[in-house]
Design a protein around this motif. Structure first.
Motif, PDB file in Angstrom:
ATOM      1  N   GLU A  93       0.843  -1.193   0.000  1.00  0.00           N
ATOM      2  CA  GLU A  93       0.000   0.000   0.000  1.00  0.00           C
ATOM      3  C   GLU A  93       0.881   1.247   0.000  1.00  0.00           C
ATOM      4  O   GLU A  93       1.884   1.303   0.718  1.00  0.00           O
ATOM      5  N   GLY A  94       0.485   2.239  -0.782  1.00  0.00           N
ATOM      6  CA  GLY A  94       1.259   3.465  -0.895  1.00  0.00           C
ATOM      7  C   GLY A  94       0.579   4.640  -0.214  1.00  0.00           C
ATOM      8  O   GLY A  94      -0.647   4.685  -0.077  1.00  0.00           O
ATOM      9  N   ARG A  95       1.372   5.592   0.194  1.00  0.00           N
ATOM     10  CA  ARG A  95       0.863   6.841   0.771  1.00  0.00           C
ATOM     11  C   ARG A  95       1.911   7.925   0.532  1.00  0.00           C
ATOM     12  O   ARG A  95       3.082   7.637   0.300  1.00  0.00           O
ATOM     13  N   PHE A  96       1.444   9.165   0.574  1.00  0.00           N
ATOM     14  CA  PHE A  96       2.358  10.298   0.421  1.00  0.00           C
ATOM     15  C   PHE A  96       2.606  10.909   1.787  1.00  0.00           C
ATOM     16  O   PHE A  96       1.688  11.085   2.582  1.00  0.00           O
ATOM     17  N   ASP A  97       3.875  11.244   2.059  1.00  0.00           N
ATOM     18  CA  ASP A  97       4.232  11.783   3.374  1.00  0.00           C
ATOM     19  C   ASP A  97       5.354  12.795   3.194  1.00  0.00           C
ATOM     20  O   ASP A  97       6.424  12.465   2.681  1.00  0.00           O
ATOM     21  N   ARG A  98       5.097  14.039   3.601  1.00  0.00           N
ATOM     22  CA  ARG A  98       6.153  15.054   3.555  1.00  0.00           C
ATOM     23  C   ARG A  98       7.085  14.862   4.753  1.00  0.00           C
ATOM     24  O   ARG A  98       6.652  14.628   5.874  1.00  0.00           O
ATOM     25  N   ARG A  99       8.373  14.960   4.487  1.00  0.00           N
ATOM     26  CA  ARG A  99       9.404  14.919   5.524  1.00  0.00           C
ATOM     27  C   ARG A  99       9.414  13.607   6.289  1.00  0.00           C
ATOM     28  O   ARG A  99       9.533  13.584   7.510  1.00  0.00           O
ATOM     29  N   TYR A 100       9.290  12.507   5.583  1.00  0.00           N
ATOM     30  CA  TYR A 100       9.313  11.208   6.235  1.00  0.00           C
ATOM     31  C   TYR A 100      10.751  10.714   6.317  1.00  0.00           C
ATOM     32  O   TYR A 100      11.292  10.145   5.383  1.00  0.00           O
TER      33      TYR A 100
END
Length: 737
Positions: A93-100
């Motif tokens: 499963e994919g997700r977008f995350d800033r500053r991970y």
């Protein structure tokens, strides 16, 4: 495989074959995409012998400077949909995350979770960006070109939080198809002197187009003087002006129905200095910009056609080796008489200790004085440097070959108290960049007693120094977007009145404050207060006049006169008062994230809107989106800049006009609205201004203000010019003691 990873492998004694065998391999399906277009591409990971455990993660990091649209994994029919699939049995499963868990600038991350199973060697995991299989248009690419847009591919095979950079993939982003013309000319030339008009063909996003082939007609003074067969998006056309005066050249592509008029050109006349244009604020790819140092300066010189430039990288990211690279670039591109470069570092301490200040050097071999080494040093040595502004100023005290210019970027500069200001070191503050317009900062400086001029720069991060445009980062009401840079308007540029285009000539002009800033257009602006030019300090005896001459790139509709932070007079240069003009302005914050959502509209409860003209919208995706007889809707964001609409109304005085944006919703009867009425809507100059205006018709205007300056007080007189299209220029003040 990138050179950096190859070096890392070599230093560890590990072969590429071992990496491929145990950790796996990665590939990307596209090698070239078009700026701002919707496209589809795949990144495929083939699992190595170690496999991926239940709980493992993959991370694909991109540069936070990019305004590529954020991937979303929820709605396959919507834009920017990304899908993830595997040839194995595990769930991915994919997700977008800033500053991970990634260092700046690699802060935009796609994170892929592996769970409810594991992967076998040889199985694949494929991420499809812009998956169109269920109706999505695809993924919108960033709006500016880049030779190598990078995807850093990390794996955490055991789910420990310890990621390994496996590969750096990239594709090239090229500009789009031709969409418009731009004509750029020198601002001052002599009669009979051969000079050049440069025609730049732009795409939809105002980048230099990918290619161009067409017939251009060049007109001077309304008469066709030359036909030119162009086969390149940047063409240099020789011209000569025989008569003194203010000239403009019009370029036309009749086949495409395109036309562009150059900036004003002053030919001959009694002038002491020549006007040259520059942008001394931006950075390239090894910090938070894009591209190489060579690409950065080549664009500024060859495409933006500016005359002087600098490179201002955040110092906490600059290693000694990179500082040498910057110095080499400054030396390589410096060509007196043609293109002048200045060495600079952006001293970037935390705001509590002083914030962002650009330090400029007359010499090109200065050592680096860092605020700290947060991203260039290790462990508890990260703090080492000169982190406090008083110590930085002390390090340069008494020098006439250093200038320190505070600005409002990611870490807003904190102005020092009047008795701590070294005016010789700080002749300017920056009044605008593509972070926004900072008139409040200029006013604060003058109120604190700074004897400073105003310049503009872009703070460009997108490889377009001298011609930067707003990006598509900002997403209203989305707190995640506040973790990215908000580049909301066209980057500013500065004019310098120099006796020669050399480093000595530019330095002398800057130290004398014979400079001013604009929102990106090459507006000519001169002032005269009892014989004094902008930046000068004088004493007066009795009443005086403040004479202003403006040669605009579009008709000039208003000139505002300021004494310090107070606007004391305004001249309307339109031809009547038949239209109602609404102008909204202000910023969300003085801090990093300045952009205020101003989407909204207006409604009349009776009568009719016969016409509406927008102004001040720099992003081609913003402006009026719909209009009926009684309503207007618009997309808008502001960060200290001014946007608005000019209305032609057929409505009685008891008509109620309702205005709505996130920062102001109110209504007024037309009969209650007075010329110049201002509705305050927030702390940081958030407001709505009403004016009754006509059409601005003159690009060349002269205005005189009568001043009673002989009152025993100190004064700082300057003007702001506003064009019909919303572009502005600010003179540096004349200081009256």
């Amino acid at each position: 495989m990138s050179g950096n990873i190859q070096k890392e492998i070599a230093s560890e004694g590990t072969t590429q074959e071992e990496i491929d065998e145990y950790y796996g391999t990665v590939s990307i399906s596209e090698d070239q995409v078009t700026a701002g277009a919707y496209d589809t591409w795949e990144i495929e990971y083939t699992v190595g012998e170690l496999g991926l455990d239940d709980g493992a993660k993959i991370k694909i990091a991109t540069n936070q400077t990019s305004d590529w649209q954020r991937p979303q994994f929820e709605d396959p029919s919507a834009d920017n949909y990304a899908s993830v699939e595997t040839s194995g049995d595990a769930t991915v499963e994919g997700r977008f995350d800033r500053r991970y868990l990634t260092k700046k600038p690699w802060n935009d991350n796609v994170v892929i979770d592996v769970h409810d199973g594991y992967t076998e060697p040889g199985e694949t995991i494929t991420v499809t960006f812009g998956d169109t299989s269920e109706g999505s248009m695809g993924h919108q690419v960033q709006s500016f070109p880049e030779t190598a847009f990078e995807f850093h591919f990390f794996v955490d095979m055991l789910g420990t939080g310890d990621f390994l950079l496996l590969d750096e993939l990239d594709y090239q982003i090229v500009a789009g198809e031709p969409a418009r013309l731009q004509a750029i000319a020198p601002s001052t030339v002599e009669p009979g002197e051969e000079t050049e008009i440069v025609v730049r063909v732009l795409d939809y996003w105002y980048n230099t187009a990918n290619d161009y082939d067409g017939t251009l007609s060049i007109k001077n003074g309304g008469e066709e003087t030359l036909t030119f067969e162009a086969d390149d998006p940047v063409e240099h056309i020789p011209v000569t002006f025989g008569e003194e005066g203010v000239h403009r050249v019009t370029i036309e592509d009749a086949d495409r129905d395109w036309e562009a008029t150059s900036n004003p050109i002053v030919v001959g006349g009694d002038k002491e200095y020549d006007i040259h244009w520059g942008d001394i604020h931006g950075q390239s790819g090894k910090t938070v910009g894009t591209g190489t140092i060579d690409e950065y300066f080549e664009f500024a010189r060859d495409e933006a056609l500016i005359d002087f430039a600098s490179h201002a990288a955040n110092d906490f990211q600059v290693t000694e080796d990179y500082w040498e690279d910057v110095q080499d670039g400054i030396k390589k591109f410096h060509e007196p008489g043609e293109f002048v470069t200045l060495l600079c570092n952006e001293w970037s301490t935390n705001t509590v200790n002083g914030g962002d200040n650009n330090v400029y050097y007359k010499n090109d071999d200065e050592p680096l004085l860092r605020s700290c080494g947060w991203q260039s040093a290790d462990g508890f040595d990260k703090h080492k440097g000169t982190p406090k502004i008083e110590d930085m100023y002390a390090a340069y005290e008494g020098r006439d070959d250093v200038m320190i210019i505070p600005h409002q970027g990611g870490r807003p500069a904190r102005l020092r108290d009047e008795d701590e200001v070294d005016y010789d070191l700080t002749p300017f503050i920056e009044i605008t960049s593509f972070w926004g317009v900072f008139e409040w900062f200029a006013h604060e400086a003058l109120d604190r007693g700074y004897e400073c001029g105003f310049i503009a720069g872009s703070d460009d991060h997108t490889g377009r120094l001298g011609a930067s445009r707003p990006t598509n980062h900002y997403e209203p009401d989305d707190t995640a977007s506040l973790q990215a840079a908000d580049f909301n308007i066209t980057g500013g540029i500065m004019a310098a009145s120099v006796d020669e285009l050399t480093r000595d000539g530019l330095w002398e002009a800057m130290q004398s404050r014979r400079c001013y800033g604009t929102t990106g257009e090459r507006t000519l602006l001169s002032v005269d207060l009892d014989g004094a030019n902008m930046g000068e300090k004088i004493s007066v005896d009795g009443d005086v006049t403040f004479d202003v001459t403006v040669n605009g790139t579009e008709p000039v509709k208003r000139i505002d006169l300021f004494d310090g932070s107070e606007k004391i007079e305004s001249v309307n240069l339109t031809d009547s008062d038949e239209y109602l003009e609404l102008t909204w302005s202000g910023a969300r914050s003085k801090h990093r994230h300045k952009v205020q959502d101003a989407d909204g509209g207006l409604t009349l409860d009776k009568g009719e809107i016969e016409d509406a003209v927008e102004f001040g919208f720099h992003n081609p995706e913003q402006g009026i989106t719909s209009m009926t007889d009684t309503t207007i809707e618009w997309d808008s964001t502001i960060s200290g800049n001014y946007q608005g609409v000019k209305l032609d109304l057929d409505a009685p005085e008891d008509t109620e006009l309702s205005f709505r944006t996130p920062f102001l919703s109110d209504s007024w009867e037309l009969g209650e609205i007075e010329d110049g009425m201002v509705v305050e809507a927030g702390e940081l100059e958030q407001q709505l201004a009403f004016r009754y205006v006509g059409e601005a018709t003159a690009k060349d205007v002269e205005v005189s203000f009568d001043l009673d300056a002989d009152d025993g007080e100190d004064h700082a007189y300057y003007v702001r010019t506003v064009q019909e299209d919303g572009d502005m220029a600010w003179s540096s003040p004349v200081f009256v003691r």
